[in-house]
Design a protein around this motif. Structure first.
Motif, PDB file in Angstrom:
ATOM      1  N   VAL A 123       0.923  -1.098   0.044  1.00  0.00           N
ATOM      2  CA  VAL A 123       0.020  -0.096  -0.127  1.00  0.00           C
ATOM      3  C   VAL A 123       0.847   1.255  -0.211  1.00  0.00           C
ATOM      4  N   ALA A 124       1.944   1.280   0.682  1.00  0.00           N
ATOM      5  CA  ALA A 124       2.810   2.328   0.947  1.00  0.00           C
ATOM      6  C   ALA A 124       3.581   2.797  -0.373  1.00  0.00           C
ATOM      7  N   ILE A 125       3.911   1.716  -1.060  1.00  0.00           N
ATOM      8  CA  ILE A 125       4.358   1.925  -2.625  1.00  0.00           C
ATOM      9  C   ILE A 125       3.438   2.461  -3.379  1.00  0.00           C
ATOM     10  N   GLU A 126       2.297   2.109  -3.208  1.00  0.00           N
ATOM     11  CA  GLU A 126       1.004   2.788  -4.262  1.00  0.00           C
ATOM     12  C   GLU A 126       1.081   4.478  -3.567  1.00  0.00           C
ATOM     13  N   VAL A 127       0.983   4.715  -2.622  1.00  0.00           N
ATOM     14  CA  VAL A 127       0.616   5.975  -2.009  1.00  0.00           C
ATOM     15  C   VAL A 127       2.050   6.610  -2.671  1.00  0.00           C
ATOM     16  N   ALA A 128       3.146   6.207  -2.348  1.00  0.00           N
ATOM     17  CA  ALA A 128       4.195   7.125  -2.744  1.00  0.00           C
ATOM     18  C   ALA A 128       4.278   7.362  -4.273  1.00  0.00           C
ATOM     19  N   ALA A 129       3.978   6.278  -4.937  1.00  0.00           N
ATOM     20  CA  ALA A 129       3.940   6.761  -6.464  1.00  0.00           C
ATOM     21  C   ALA A 129       3.203   7.544  -6.911  1.00  0.00           C
ATOM     22  N   LEU A 130       1.672   7.424  -6.201  1.00  0.00           N
ATOM     23  CA  LEU A 130       0.583   8.367  -6.707  1.00  0.00           C
ATOM     24  C   LEU A 130       0.692   9.564  -6.205  1.00  0.00           C
ATOM     25  N   ARG A 131       1.304   9.805  -4.896  1.00  0.00           N
ATOM     26  CA  ARG A 131       1.401  11.217  -4.278  1.00  0.00           C
ATOM     27  C   ARG A 131       2.813  11.348  -3.815  1.00  0.00           C
ATOM     28  N   PRO A 132       3.634  11.797  -4.549  1.00  0.00           N
ATOM     29  CA  PRO A 132       5.127  12.062  -4.233  1.00  0.00           C
ATOM     30  C   PRO A 132       5.168  13.268  -3.345  1.00  0.00           C
ATOM     31  N   ASP A 133       4.111  14.316  -3.582  1.00  0.00           N
ATOM     32  CA  ASP A 133       4.161  15.554  -2.524  1.00  0.00           C
ATOM     33  C   ASP A 133       4.162  15.453  -1.009  1.00  0.00           C
ATOM     34  N   LEU A 134       3.341  13.803  -0.729  1.00  0.00           N
ATOM     35  CA  LEU A 134       3.154  13.568   0.535  1.00  0.00           C
ATOM     36  C   LEU A 134       4.091  12.979   1.155  1.00  0.00           C
ATOM     37  N   ILE A 135       5.496  12.526   0.583  1.00  0.00           N
ATOM     38  CA  ILE A 135       5.998  11.530   0.924  1.00  0.00           C
ATOM     39  C   ILE A 135       7.540  12.087   1.012  1.00  0.00           C
ATOM     40  N   ALA A 136       8.069  12.250   2.193  1.00  0.00           N
ATOM     41  CA  ALA A 136       9.457  12.487   2.433  1.00  0.00           C
ATOM     42  C   ALA A 136      10.513  11.414   2.295  1.00  0.00           C
ATOM     43  N   PRO A 239       2.021  -7.985 -16.397  1.00  0.00           N
ATOM     44  CA  PRO A 239       3.235  -7.509 -16.127  1.00  0.00           C
ATOM     45  C   PRO A 239       3.076  -5.746 -15.919  1.00  0.00           C
ATOM     46  N   ALA A 240       2.266  -5.357 -16.887  1.00  0.00           N
ATOM     47  CA  ALA A 240       2.114  -3.867 -16.842  1.00  0.00           C
ATOM     48  C   ALA A 240       1.185  -3.363 -15.869  1.00  0.00           C
ATOM     49  N   ARG A 241       0.552  -4.197 -15.203  1.00  0.00           N
ATOM     50  CA  ARG A 241       0.058  -3.776 -13.912  1.00  0.00           C
ATOM     51  C   ARG A 241       0.530  -4.082 -12.779  1.00  0.00           C
ATOM     52  N   SER A 242       1.581  -4.923 -12.796  1.00  0.00           N
ATOM     53  CA  SER A 242       2.428  -5.452 -11.625  1.00  0.00           C
ATOM     54  C   SER A 242       2.769  -4.328 -10.501  1.00  0.00           C
ATOM     55  N   LEU A 243       3.025  -4.765  -9.351  1.00  0.00           N
ATOM     56  CA  LEU A 243       3.481  -3.944  -8.174  1.00  0.00           C
ATOM     57  C   LEU A 243       4.885  -3.451  -8.691  1.00  0.00           C
ATOM     58  N   TRP A 244       5.620  -4.441  -9.379  1.00  0.00           N
ATOM     59  CA  TRP A 244       6.924  -4.156  -9.842  1.00  0.00           C
ATOM     60  C   TRP A 244       6.990  -3.029 -10.600  1.00  0.00           C
ATOM     61  N   ARG A 245       5.979  -2.742 -11.509  1.00  0.00           N
ATOM     62  CA  ARG A 245       6.060  -1.456 -12.130  1.00  0.00           C
ATOM     63  C   ARG A 245       6.119  -0.303 -11.477  1.00  0.00           C
ATOM     64  N   ARG A 246       5.513  -0.129 -10.334  1.00  0.00           N
ATOM     65  CA  ARG A 246       5.415   0.934  -9.516  1.00  0.00           C
ATOM     66  C   ARG A 246       6.744   1.538  -8.952  1.00  0.00           C
ATOM     67  N   LEU A 247       7.486   0.656  -8.372  1.00  0.00           N
ATOM     68  CA  LEU A 247       8.673   0.926  -7.977  1.00  0.00           C
ATOM     69  C   LEU A 247       9.739   2.061  -8.611  1.00  0.00           C
ATOM     70  N   PRO A 248       9.664   1.981  -9.770  1.00  0.00           N
ATOM     71  CA  PRO A 248      10.502   3.020 -10.523  1.00  0.00           C
ATOM     72  C   PRO A 248       9.812   4.377 -10.760  1.00  0.00           C
ATOM     73  N   GLU A 249       8.626   4.382 -10.172  1.00  0.00           N
ATOM     74  CA  GLU A 249       8.033   5.792 -10.394  1.00  0.00           C
ATOM     75  C   GLU A 249       8.048   6.414  -8.943  1.00  0.00           C
ATOM     76  N   ILE A 250       8.729   5.890  -7.936  1.00  0.00           N
ATOM     77  CA  ILE A 250       8.950   6.330  -6.507  1.00  0.00           C
ATOM     78  C   ILE A 250       9.999   7.492  -6.578  1.00  0.00           C
ATOM     79  N   ALA A 251       9.716   8.648  -6.190  1.00  0.00           N
ATOM     80  CA  ALA A 251      10.799   9.769  -6.159  1.00  0.00           C
ATOM     81  C   ALA A 251      11.371   9.779  -4.748  1.00  0.00           C
ATOM     82  N   ALA A 252      10.855   9.378  -3.809  1.00  0.00           N
ATOM     83  CA  ALA A 252      11.414   9.543  -2.305  1.00  0.00           C
ATOM     84  C   ALA A 252      12.678   8.611  -2.072  1.00  0.00           C
ATOM     85  N   PRO A 253      13.427   9.357  -1.373  1.00  0.00           N
ATOM     86  CA  PRO A 253      14.591   8.295  -0.915  1.00  0.00           C
ATOM     87  C   PRO A 253      14.076   7.036  -0.099  1.00  0.00           C
ATOM     88  N   SER A 254      14.341   5.812  -0.488  1.00  0.00           N
ATOM     89  CA  SER A 254      13.664   4.584  -0.043  1.00  0.00           C
ATOM     90  C   SER A 254      14.762   3.456   0.599  1.00  0.00           C
TER      91      SER A 254
END
Length: 314
Positions: A123-136, A239-254
Motif C-alpha cells: 500500500v505504501a508503494i502505491e501511495v508514494a507513486a501516486l502522491r510524491p508530494d506527501l512523502i519525504a 506485468p504492465a499492472r504489476s506492483l514491480w512497475r510501481r517501484l521505478p515511479e517512486i521519487a522519495a529516498p527509500s
C-alpha cells in the motif's frame, strides 16, 4: 543513547487510539490510529502501515524508539484493528492507498516518512507513486511483492489452504474459527519471527487480547479474507499492472528492510525491490523474519532515522 535512540522499553503499552472521520468514494469512514508524540509539536511525522492480520499495535516498539526525533502515527487499515471498512470497499492495495492518502491529507503533516510492512508496504508503494508530494521518505519492511511459491511454511495454519476451497472450505473455516486467540497469536509469532521464543510473554498476551477483541467485530474475518484474496489476485495481473512497475515511479529516498529468515515473502525478492527504486537502499537482517520492526525494532529504528537524516546519500 549515542545514536539518539533511547533504550527500548518492551513493557510499553500501545498508545491510546482515536478515530479520524473521512469522506471517501465509498461514503463516510472512521479510521483508527495510534499516535506516539515526538520531541516537540513541530517534529516531523512518521506514518506506519501494518500487514495482513496486523494492526497499529505492530508499531509500538518502533514508534517508541523513534520518539526522540519523530512523531509516529500508526493506522489500522480498513477492516483491521478498529477501522470498520465502509460498504462496498474493495480491499485492494489501490483502495487502501486511497484511504491512506485521505488520512495524510487530513493530518496536514506532509511530507511524512512513510513505512509499511508486508501488505502495508505494498500500500505504501502505491501511495508514494501516486502522491510524491506527501512523502519525504519511504521504508519498506518485507513488502508483499509478487511471490507465488507453493510452500506450506508460509501459512500460520496449514488448514488455511484448504479453507480457500469452495466445497471442503466451509468445514475447515469453522475449525479455524474455533482456534483460541492465544493459539492464533502463537501461530502468527512462530510464522513471522525467526526467533519466536524471544517474544516477551506480555506481548503475546497483548496480541491474544487484540485477536479476542477483533473476533467480536463482524467485519474482521471477512476483511482479512477479502484483503488476502485481492493481494493474491494482484500477483497474477499482467506485468504492465504489476506492483514491480510501481517501484521505478517512486521519487522519495527509500529503504528496503528484509529478514534473511522471512518465510512469508522470500528475501530473494529484496535485491530486485531495492534496485528498481530510483533512490533505494537495501538492508538485510540476519536471524530475522517477516516483521523486522517487531523482532529487531532498534536496528530498524536506526536504519529509518539514518534514511531520514542522510541527505548526503542522494
Amino acid at each position: 543513547m549515542a545514536d539518539g535512540i533511547p533504550p527500548i522499553d518492551l513493557t510499553a503499552k500501545p498508545p491510546p487510539g482515536r478515530h479520524v472521520e473521512l469522506g471517501t468514494r465509498w461514503g463516510p469512514m472512521r479510521v483508527h490510529l495510534r499516535e506516539t508524540p515526538g520531541p516537540s509539536p513541530r517534529a516531523a511525522t512518521a506514518v506506519h502501515l501494518h500487514g495482513l492480520a496486523g494492526s497499529s499495535t505492530n508499531w509500538t516498539d518502533l514508534a517508541g524508539l523513534l520518539a526522540g526525533q519523530l512523531r509516529s502515527i500508526a493506522l489500522d487499515l480498513p477492516g483491521f484493528g478498529r477501522s470498520e471498512p465502509p460498504p462496498g470497499f474493495g480491499f485492494t492495495r489501490q483502495a487502501n492507498a486511497d484511504v491512506v492518502i485521505s488520512v495524510l491529507e487530513q493530518l496536514d503533516a506532509a511530507p511524512v516518512h512513510l513505512s509499511g510492512n508486508s501488505f502495508g508496504a505494498a500500500v505504501a508503494i502505491e501511495v508514494a507513486a501516486l502522491r510524491p508530494d506527501l512523502i519525504a521518505s519511504l521504508t519498506l519492511i518485507s513488502p508483499a511483492m509478487p511471490d507465488l511459491r507453493l510452500d506450506p511454511r508460509r501459512l500460520s495454519d496449514p488448514r488455511i489452504a484448504v479453507a480457500m476451497l469452495p466445497v471442503l472450505g466451509a468445514r475447515t473455516r469453522r475449525g479455524l474459527a474455533a482456534v483460541t486467540p492465544a493459539a492464533r497469536a502463537e501461530q502468527l509469532v512462530r510464522l513471522c519471527f525467526a526467533e519466536p521464543d524471544v517474544v516477551p510473554s506480555h506481548r503475546l498476551a497483548e496480541a491474544a487480547a487484540e485477536f479476542e477483541e477483533c473476533s467480536r467485530l463482524p467485519w474482521s474475518g471477512p476483511a482479512l479474507g477479502r484483503t488476502t484474496t485481492e493481494l493474491i489476485r494482484s500477483w497474477l495481473v499482467p506485468p504492465a499492472r504489476s506492483l514491480w512497475r510501481r517501484l521505478p515511479e517512486i521519487a522519495a529516498p527509500s529503504l528496503v528492510v528484509w529478514g534473511s529468515e522471512d518465510r512469508v515473502v522470500t528475501v530473494r525478492k529484496a535485491p530486485r525491490t531495492a534496485t528498481l527504486l530510483p533512490r533505494g537502499r537495501l538492508l538485510v537482517l540476519p536471524r530475522t523474519g517477516h516483521v523486522a520492526q517487531m523482532e529487531r525494532p532498534r536496528v530498524v529504528a536506526r536504519a529509518l532515522l539514518g534514511l531520514v537524516q542522510a541527505d548526503s546519500w542522494w
